[in-house]
Design a protein around this motif. Sequence first.
Motif, short mmCIF file in Angstrom:
data_model
loop_
_atom_site.label_atom_id
_atom_site.label_comp_id
_atom_site.label_asym_id
_atom_site.label_seq_id
_atom_site.Cartn_x
_atom_site.Cartn_y
_atom_site.Cartn_z
N LEU A 1 0.56 -1.32 -0.24
CA LEU A 1 -0.43 -0.09 -0.13
C LEU A 1 0.92 1.52 -0.04
O LEU A 1 0.05 1.96 -0.35
CB LEU A 1 -0.67 -0.10 0.89
N GLU A 2 2.13 1.41 0.42
CA GLU A 2 3.03 2.39 0.44
C GLU A 2 3.53 2.99 -1.23
O GLU A 2 4.22 3.93 -1.61
CB GLU A 2 4.35 2.28 1.61
N HIS A 3 3.28 2.38 -1.48
CA HIS A 3 4.14 2.09 -3.61
C HIS A 3 2.42 2.73 -4.22
O HIS A 3 2.46 3.05 -5.18
CB HIS A 3 3.86 1.23 -3.97
N ILE A 4 1.04 2.64 -3.93
CA ILE A 4 -0.18 2.96 -4.07
C ILE A 4 -0.73 4.54 -4.57
O ILE A 4 -0.28 4.62 -3.34
CB ILE A 4 -1.20 2.22 -3.75
N LEU A 5 -0.69 5.23 -5.28
CA LEU A 5 -1.13 6.31 -5.76
C LEU A 5 -2.37 6.96 -5.58
O LEU A 5 -2.69 7.01 -4.33
CB LEU A 5 -0.46 7.33 -6.62
N ASN A 6 -3.27 5.89 -5.95
CA ASN A 6 -4.97 6.16 -5.54
C ASN A 6 -5.35 5.15 -4.66
O ASN A 6 -5.58 4.79 -4.56
CB ASN A 6 -5.48 5.82 -6.27
N ILE A 7 -4.60 6.22 -3.22
CA ILE A 7 -4.55 4.82 -2.17
C ILE A 7 -6.47 4.61 -1.39
O ILE A 7 -6.88 3.63 -1.49
CB ILE A 7 -3.93 5.48 -0.93
N GLU A 8 -6.46 6.16 -1.26
CA GLU A 8 -7.97 5.79 -1.19
C GLU A 8 -9.24 5.02 -2.55
O GLU A 8 -10.12 4.52 -2.04
CB GLU A 8 -8.54 7.10 -0.95
N GLY A 9 -9.10 4.76 -2.84
CA GLY A 9 -9.89 4.01 -4.26
C GLY A 9 -8.94 2.84 -4.25
O GLY A 9 -10.39 1.82 -3.96
N VAL A 10 -7.87 2.15 -3.79
CA VAL A 10 -8.22 1.16 -3.28
C VAL A 10 -8.34 0.59 -2.47
O VAL A 10 -9.11 -0.55 -2.18
CB VAL A 10 -5.80 0.89 -2.74
N LEU A 11 -8.74 1.20 -0.58
CA LEU A 11 -8.90 0.91 0.57
C LEU A 11 -10.74 -0.04 -0.49
O LEU A 11 -11.04 0.04 0.47
CB LEU A 11 -9.02 2.33 1.66
N SER A 12 -11.36 1.80 -0.78
CA SER A 12 -12.65 1.08 -1.19
C SER A 12 -12.67 -0.01 -1.77
O SER A 12 -13.82 -0.66 -1.50
CB SER A 12 -13.28 2.22 -2.15
N GLU A 13 -12.33 -0.37 -2.53
CA GLU A 13 -12.65 -1.76 -3.49
C GLU A 13 -12.73 -2.64 -2.23
O GLU A 13 -13.15 -3.77 -2.42
CB GLU A 13 -11.30 -2.00 -4.59
N VAL A 14 -11.05 -2.53 -0.99
CA VAL A 14 -10.62 -3.96 -0.50
C VAL A 14 -11.79 -3.80 0.41
O VAL A 14 -13.03 -5.16 0.65
CB VAL A 14 -9.81 -3.22 -0.07
N ALA A 15 -12.90 -2.63 -0.02
CA ALA A 15 -14.01 -2.45 1.52
C ALA A 15 -14.77 -2.99 0.77
O ALA A 15 -16.01 -4.12 0.54
CB ALA A 15 -14.16 -1.32 1.66
N ARG A 16 -14.85 -2.84 -0.84
CA ARG A 16 -16.18 -3.49 -1.76
C ARG A 16 -16.81 -4.82 -1.75
O ARG A 16 -17.59 -5.90 -1.65
CB ARG A 16 -16.34 -3.00 -2.67
N ILE A 17 -14.91 -5.66 -1.89
CA ILE A 17 -15.26 -6.69 -1.85
C ILE A 17 -15.25 -7.81 -0.78
O ILE A 17 -15.68 -8.73 -1.71
CB ILE A 17 -13.64 -7.55 -3.40
N LEU A 18 -14.87 -7.21 -0.05
CA LEU A 18 -14.48 -7.86 1.10
C LEU A 18 -16.18 -8.92 1.31
O LEU A 18 -17.47 -7.91 1.40
CB LEU A 18 -14.10 -7.57 2.66
N LYS A 19 -16.27 -9.52 2.02
CA LYS A 19 -17.90 -9.53 2.66
C LYS A 19 -17.88 -9.44 3.90
O LYS A 19 -16.95 -8.90 4.99
CB LYS A 19 -17.86 -11.55 2.98
N PRO A 20 -19.21 -8.84 4.68
CA PRO A 20 -19.44 -8.12 5.81
C PRO A 20 -18.53 -9.36 6.81
O PRO A 20 -18.84 -10.51 7.02
CB PRO A 20 -21.22 -8.92 5.68
N GLY A 21 -17.83 -8.83 7.46
CA GLY A 21 -17.29 -9.18 8.54
C GLY A 21 -16.16 -9.92 7.97
O GLY A 21 -14.78 -10.65 9.01
N GLY A 22 -15.78 -9.94 6.84
CA GLY A 22 -14.29 -9.66 6.32
C GLY A 22 -13.43 -9.19 6.79
O GLY A 22 -12.94 -7.67 8.06
N ARG A 23 -12.13 -9.14 6.94
CA ARG A 23 -11.39 -8.94 7.40
C ARG A 23 -9.74 -8.82 6.34
O ARG A 23 -9.66 -8.84 5.61
CB ARG A 23 -10.16 -10.38 8.55
N PHE A 24 -9.15 -7.81 6.67
CA PHE A 24 -7.82 -7.33 5.63
C PHE A 24 -6.94 -6.94 6.78
O PHE A 24 -6.98 -5.78 7.30
CB PHE A 24 -8.93 -5.08 5.34
N LEU A 25 -5.73 -7.38 6.59
CA LEU A 25 -4.79 -7.74 7.25
C LEU A 25 -3.71 -7.12 5.94
O LEU A 25 -3.48 -7.62 5.20
CB LEU A 25 -3.94 -8.97 7.66
N PHE A 26 -3.60 -6.42 6.56
CA PHE A 26 -1.39 -5.57 5.82
C PHE A 26 -0.46 -5.09 6.92
O PHE A 26 -1.32 -4.58 7.68
CB PHE A 26 -2.27 -4.47 4.89
#
Length: 279
Positions: free
Chosen positions: A115-140
């Motif tokens: 994530l430290e290399h990505i320009l559009n970090i807000e877009g990436v976080l939004s996409e991660v939230a979209r594809i996760l199931k409810p209760g899904g985990r994001f580990l980074f």
Amino acid sequence: MDLTPKLRRILLTEFMMHAPFQPATNYWRAVEIEEIIKFGLPMGHGLDLGCGDGHLMAIILGHVGERDLVGLDIDPQETSLASERNIYGEVITATADGLPFSASQFDFVFSNSVLEHILNIEGVLSEVARILKPGGRFLFTVPGADFHRCLRGPRIFGNRERYLRETDARCFHLRYWDASQWTEYLQKVGLTKTHDHEYLSPAQVQRWESIARNTSGILYRLFGRKKQPIEIQRQMNIRKSSIRLPRLMASWSARALDLGNLSDEHFQGCILVEAVKAE
């Protein structure tokens, strides 16, 4: 008495076996992946976001067991290598801010030093939230707010600010957020931070710095400070799975690189974060 944690030495040996052309990165990753293994890689259907050539995930799975994974990276040369490994059900070449998946598809998303290399970090976080199931985990994992503070800096008479800029350019580091900043941006997309802890002590950062200064740093300067390490490895034709060290040689290398339990400070160079999508 050698106080080096056994797991970290084993991990560093494995990294050196499979990627002997990047000893500094291997040292960093051995410390980092020890943290991942101890914290625990989630179960279920997962996305390895920024999977690279799959080498790192293969080492993790060797210690935590198999997972149902999809690998994704923006670099087609890396995904080609990742496809050769038997760890992903599918490997996809795509950008992280336009994930080609339906909503609520994954139980977890994992991203290691990406994530430290990505320009559009807000877009990436939004996409991660979209594809996760409810209760899904994001580990980074990412370099943290004190990364610059941990660095030893230039040799005698060098300019520290110029040195830090060059280090960021070579590593392509775009941000150094602390836990509160990650909390803020995760909340904006509907993810709640449930855990964070720091790792990579100043002494360990400086050990990485010393190894890098005398390996990839030299090549970076020889190539006019214009190419990233991965580009240099490709140009030199050394970034390939066929280049390996025998285990005994890798073990010797790991022992030489890892100086043991280096002293900790109250601040660290990197941070591990877990966030959860609301049920």
